[in-house]
Motif scaffolding. Structure first.
Motif, PDB file in Angstrom:
ATOM      1  N   PHE A 127       0.084  -3.427   8.825  1.00 45.10           N
ATOM      2  CA  PHE A 127       1.470  -3.764   8.504  1.00 45.10           C
ATOM      3  C   PHE A 127       2.068  -2.620   7.692  1.00 45.10           C
ATOM      4  O   PHE A 127       1.620  -2.332   6.584  1.00 45.10           O
ATOM      5  CB  PHE A 127       1.520  -5.074   7.703  1.00 45.10           C
ATOM      6  CG  PHE A 127       2.890  -5.654   7.594  1.00 45.10           C
ATOM      7  CD1 PHE A 127       3.366  -6.538   8.544  1.00 45.10           C
ATOM      8  CD2 PHE A 127       3.729  -5.307   6.538  1.00 45.10           C
ATOM      9  CE1 PHE A 127       4.646  -7.072   8.453  1.00 45.10           C
ATOM     10  CE2 PHE A 127       5.007  -5.826   6.444  1.00 45.10           C
ATOM     11  CZ  PHE A 127       5.467  -6.711   7.400  1.00 45.10           C
ATOM     12  N   LYS A 128       3.054  -1.946   8.268  1.00 45.19           N
ATOM     13  CA  LYS A 128       3.639  -0.767   7.623  1.00 45.19           C
ATOM     14  C   LYS A 128       4.579  -1.155   6.482  1.00 45.19           C
ATOM     15  O   LYS A 128       5.403  -2.055   6.627  1.00 45.19           O
ATOM     16  CB  LYS A 128       4.412   0.066   8.651  1.00 45.19           C
ATOM     17  CG  LYS A 128       3.530   0.885   9.567  1.00 45.19           C
ATOM     18  CD  LYS A 128       4.371   1.801  10.440  1.00 45.19           C
ATOM     19  CE  LYS A 128       3.484   2.688  11.287  1.00 45.19           C
ATOM     20  NZ  LYS A 128       4.284   3.612  12.147  1.00 45.19           N
ATOM     21  N   LEU A 129       4.427  -0.433   5.378  1.00 42.74           N
ATOM     22  CA  LEU A 129       5.287  -0.650   4.217  1.00 42.74           C
ATOM     23  C   LEU A 129       6.164   0.578   3.968  1.00 42.74           C
ATOM     24  O   LEU A 129       5.814   1.688   4.350  1.00 42.74           O
ATOM     25  CB  LEU A 129       4.440  -0.918   2.973  1.00 42.74           C
ATOM     26  CG  LEU A 129       3.522  -2.132   3.004  1.00 42.74           C
ATOM     27  CD1 LEU A 129       2.749  -2.226   1.689  1.00 42.74           C
ATOM     28  CD2 LEU A 129       4.291  -3.419   3.257  1.00 42.74           C
ATOM     29  N   SER A 130       7.272   0.366   3.298  1.00 43.73           N
ATOM     30  CA  SER A 130       8.125   1.472   2.884  1.00 43.73           C
ATOM     31  C   SER A 130       7.478   2.196   1.714  1.00 43.73           C
ATOM     32  O   SER A 130       6.568   1.668   1.060  1.00 43.73           O
ATOM     33  CB  SER A 130       9.501   0.944   2.468  1.00 43.73           C
ATOM     34  OG  SER A 130       9.370   0.155   1.289  1.00 43.73           O
ATOM     35  N   MET A 131       7.969   3.385   1.420  1.00 46.52           N
ATOM     36  CA  MET A 131       7.451   4.130   0.268  1.00 46.52           C
ATOM     37  C   MET A 131       7.717   3.362  -1.027  1.00 46.52           C
ATOM     38  O   MET A 131       6.861   3.329  -1.926  1.00 46.52           O
ATOM     39  CB  MET A 131       8.089   5.517   0.205  1.00 46.52           C
ATOM     40  CG  MET A 131       7.604   6.364  -0.956  1.00 46.52           C
ATOM     41  SD  MET A 131       5.828   6.733  -0.908  1.00 46.52           S
ATOM     42  CE  MET A 131       5.801   8.029   0.358  1.00 46.52           C
ATOM     43  N   LYS A 132       8.887   2.744  -1.119  1.00 43.41           N
ATOM     44  CA  LYS A 132       9.244   2.000  -2.332  1.00 43.41           C
ATOM     45  C   LYS A 132       8.235   0.892  -2.618  1.00 43.41           C
ATOM     46  O   LYS A 132       7.731   0.766  -3.740  1.00 43.41           O
ATOM     47  CB  LYS A 132      10.648   1.405  -2.181  1.00 43.41           C
ATOM     48  CG  LYS A 132      11.118   0.619  -3.394  1.00 43.41           C
ATOM     49  CD  LYS A 132      12.474  -0.031  -3.138  1.00 43.41           C
ATOM     50  CE  LYS A 132      12.888  -0.912  -4.316  1.00 43.41           C
ATOM     51  NZ  LYS A 132      14.153  -1.644  -4.047  1.00 43.41           N
ATOM     52  N   ILE A 133       7.911   0.094  -1.607  1.00 42.73           N
ATOM     53  CA  ILE A 133       6.954  -1.006  -1.801  1.00 42.73           C
ATOM     54  C   ILE A 133       5.544  -0.450  -2.003  1.00 42.73           C
ATOM     55  O   ILE A 133       4.780  -0.960  -2.827  1.00 42.73           O
ATOM     56  CB  ILE A 133       6.990  -1.992  -0.621  1.00 42.73           C
ATOM     57  CG1 ILE A 133       8.392  -2.615  -0.486  1.00 42.73           C
ATOM     58  CG2 ILE A 133       5.952  -3.097  -0.799  1.00 42.73           C
ATOM     59  CD1 ILE A 133       8.553  -3.520   0.718  1.00 42.73           C
ATOM     60  N   SER A 134       5.187   0.603  -1.262  1.00 39.72           N
ATOM     61  CA  SER A 134       3.863   1.227  -1.400  1.00 39.72           C
ATOM     62  C   SER A 134       3.605   1.636  -2.843  1.00 39.72           C
ATOM     63  O   SER A 134       2.515   1.423  -3.384  1.00 39.72           O
ATOM     64  CB  SER A 134       3.761   2.459  -0.489  1.00 39.72           C
ATOM     65  OG  SER A 134       3.923   2.116   0.869  1.00 39.72           O
ATOM     66  N   LYS A 135       4.610   2.234  -3.467  1.00 37.69           N
ATOM     67  CA  LYS A 135       4.488   2.685  -4.852  1.00 37.69           C
ATOM     68  C   LYS A 135       4.397   1.508  -5.826  1.00 37.69           C
ATOM     69  O   LYS A 135       3.727   1.587  -6.859  1.00 37.69           O
ATOM     70  CB  LYS A 135       5.695   3.551  -5.226  1.00 37.69           C
ATOM     71  CG  LYS A 135       5.724   4.910  -4.552  1.00 37.69           C
ATOM     72  CD  LYS A 135       4.903   5.908  -5.328  1.00 37.69           C
ATOM     73  CE  LYS A 135       5.100   7.328  -4.833  1.00 37.69           C
ATOM     74  NZ  LYS A 135       4.217   8.286  -5.534  1.00 37.69           N
ATOM     75  N   GLN A 136       5.088   0.409  -5.507  1.00 42.18           N
ATOM     76  CA  GLN A 136       5.168  -0.727  -6.430  1.00 42.18           C
ATOM     77  C   GLN A 136       3.869  -1.510  -6.547  1.00 42.18           C
ATOM     78  O   GLN A 136       3.628  -2.162  -7.561  1.00 42.18           O
ATOM     79  CB  GLN A 136       6.276  -1.693  -5.974  1.00 42.18           C
ATOM     80  CG  GLN A 136       7.692  -1.196  -6.247  1.00 42.18           C
ATOM     81  CD  GLN A 136       8.746  -2.188  -5.766  1.00 42.18           C
ATOM     82  OE1 GLN A 136       8.506  -2.978  -4.851  1.00 42.18           O
ATOM     83  NE2 GLN A 136       9.923  -2.147  -6.366  1.00 42.18           N
ATOM     84  N   ILE A 137       3.031  -1.467  -5.522  1.00 41.85           N
ATOM     85  CA  ILE A 137       1.813  -2.286  -5.513  1.00 41.85           C
ATOM     86  C   ILE A 137       0.850  -1.826  -6.607  1.00 41.85           C
ATOM     87  O   ILE A 137       0.469  -0.660  -6.676  1.00 41.85           O
ATOM     88  CB  ILE A 137       1.133  -2.234  -4.143  1.00 41.85           C
ATOM     89  CG1 ILE A 137       2.025  -2.910  -3.089  1.00 41.85           C
ATOM     90  CG2 ILE A 137      -0.236  -2.923  -4.177  1.00 41.85           C
ATOM     91  CD1 ILE A 137       1.497  -2.798  -1.677  1.00 41.85           C
ATOM     92  N   THR A 138       0.458  -2.755  -7.468  1.00 38.62           N
ATOM     93  CA  THR A 138      -0.454  -2.477  -8.577  1.00 38.62           C
ATOM     94  C   THR A 138      -1.855  -3.020  -8.275  1.00 38.62           C
ATOM     95  O   THR A 138      -2.051  -3.754  -7.299  1.00 38.62           O
ATOM     96  CB  THR A 138       0.052  -3.129  -9.870  1.00 38.62           C
ATOM     97  OG1 THR A 138      -0.008  -4.572  -9.696  1.00 38.62           O
ATOM     98  CG2 THR A 138       1.480  -2.721 -10.185  1.00 38.62           C
ATOM     99  N   LYS A 139      -2.795  -2.685  -9.126  1.00 35.75           N
ATOM    100  CA  LYS A 139      -4.146  -3.225  -8.973  1.00 35.75           C
ATOM    101  C   LYS A 139      -4.126  -4.751  -9.057  1.00 35.75           C
ATOM    102  O   LYS A 139      -4.810  -5.432  -8.284  1.00 35.75           O
ATOM    103  CB  LYS A 139      -5.082  -2.658 -10.049  1.00 35.75           C
ATOM    104  CG  LYS A 139      -6.514  -3.154  -9.900  1.00 35.75           C
ATOM    105  CD  LYS A 139      -7.459  -2.510 -10.904  1.00 35.75           C
ATOM    106  CE  LYS A 139      -8.896  -2.985 -10.669  1.00 35.75           C
ATOM    107  NZ  LYS A 139      -9.848  -2.372 -11.636  1.00 35.75           N
ATOM    108  N   ASP A 140      -3.334  -5.303  -9.960  1.00 37.04           N
ATOM    109  CA  ASP A 140      -3.258  -6.758 -10.106  1.00 37.04           C
ATOM    110  C   ASP A 140      -2.697  -7.412  -8.848  1.00 37.04           C
ATOM    111  O   ASP A 140      -3.129  -8.504  -8.466  1.00 37.04           O
ATOM    112  CB  ASP A 140      -2.401  -7.124 -11.321  1.00 37.04           C
ATOM    113  CG  ASP A 140      -2.543  -8.589 -11.701  1.00 37.04           C
ATOM    114  OD1 ASP A 140      -3.697  -9.053 -11.848  1.00 37.04           O
ATOM    115  OD2 ASP A 140      -1.514  -9.273 -11.820  1.00 37.04           O
TER     116      ASP A 140
END
Length: 284
Positions: A127-140
């Protein structure tokens, strides 16, 4: 943290990477959450710098994951070559392939294992994500698995499309979508699996190939060999993190298409440019 080296892994997960330590870290966090624990990870590194090595070394020391780092010098895009090196190192009978820019859902290994069949390979989803969402994803977000939740993704700016079904399909809905999807089951390197003995039987990846269908070509030889592809793109997914592809050139696609045409037309099973090289065969 438990690492029992006496329990041989039945499954080897081969993760390709090249100079994306931020994304690789998120992928490895995803593998730490797997429901199935008895697997090893082979990181197939196509010439990354010291930053990636330091990240991997840190995981080897501090994580419960069993990791082997296979590295080669950077001579341009040589993913097929490093994947073949990783295959030779892999201890598992069953091999799962993914990329270091893909976060695996916690059921990735268990689903591939559960759906594996003799004489078959599995074609799963991403499932492809945008750069904005890719950056937002944290370890938690990965530990809690909320980054795989459709509502969470929509809240963080994802546009609503039919592809969201990859994240929301279970049971009957999953089976129906896998059966009736118009997308053919192919070997896609970001989420595919097969038996090591079958991959060795077709001599792995063709090392002449660079970016553009290089994974699928091996899948086509597996099919020529009689291995049946099974569609499971709605059964388990990876989140594909966004990135630029500065290494891609038009001539790569032209060369790869020519190789694939010959593979299909002549129903080729073996490549002379794979795990066992043509030169080695001649010497023996």
């Amino acid at each position: 943290m438990v690492k029992d080296d006496n329990i041989g892994p039945f499954v080897s997960v081969i993760v390709s990477t090249y100079n994306q330590p931020e994304w690789l870290k998120k992928a490895l966090w995803g593998f730490e959450q797997q429901l199935e624990k008895n697997f090893e990870i082979i990181i197939a590194d196509d010439g990354s710098t010291e930053e990636t090595k330091k990240l991997i070394d840190s995981f080897i020391v501090n994580s419960s994951l069993k990791i082997t780092h296979v590295w080669q010098e950077d001579h341009g895009f040589q993913k097929t070559k490093i994947l073949n090196k990783a295959i030779k190192v892999a201890k598992g009978d069953y091999l799962i392939f993914t990329d270091g820019d893909c976060i695996p859902r916690n059921d990735l290994v268990s689903t591939h294992l559960g759906l594996s069949r003799p004489g078959c390979f599995l074609s799963a989803g991403y499932f492809k994500l945008s750069m904005k969402i890719s950056k937002q994803i944290t370890k938690d977000d990965i530990v809690t698995q909320r980054c795989f939740n459709a509502k969470w993704l929509l809240k963080h700016g994802l546009k609503k499309t039919f592809k969201l079904n990859k994240l929301t399909s279970y049971g009957l809905k999953e089976d129906i979508l896998n059966t009736f999807t118009p997308t053919s089951a192919t070997w896609d390197g970001n989420n595919a699996s097969g038996w090591k003995k079958d991959i060795l039987a077709v001599n792995g990846f063709d090392e002449r190939m660079q970016y553009g269908g290089e994974d699928r070509e091996m899948g086509e030889r597996l099919m020529n060999y009689g291995i049946k592809p099974l569609q499971i793109r709605y059964s388990t997914v990876t989140l594909h993190l966004d990135h630029e592809r500065g290494y891609v050139r038009k001539e790569m696609f032209i060369k790869n298409k020519a190789i694939r045409r010959v593979t299909k037309k002549e129903k080729r099973v073996w490549t002379d440019y794979g795990i066992v090289s043509k030169e080695t065969t001649v010497e023996n």
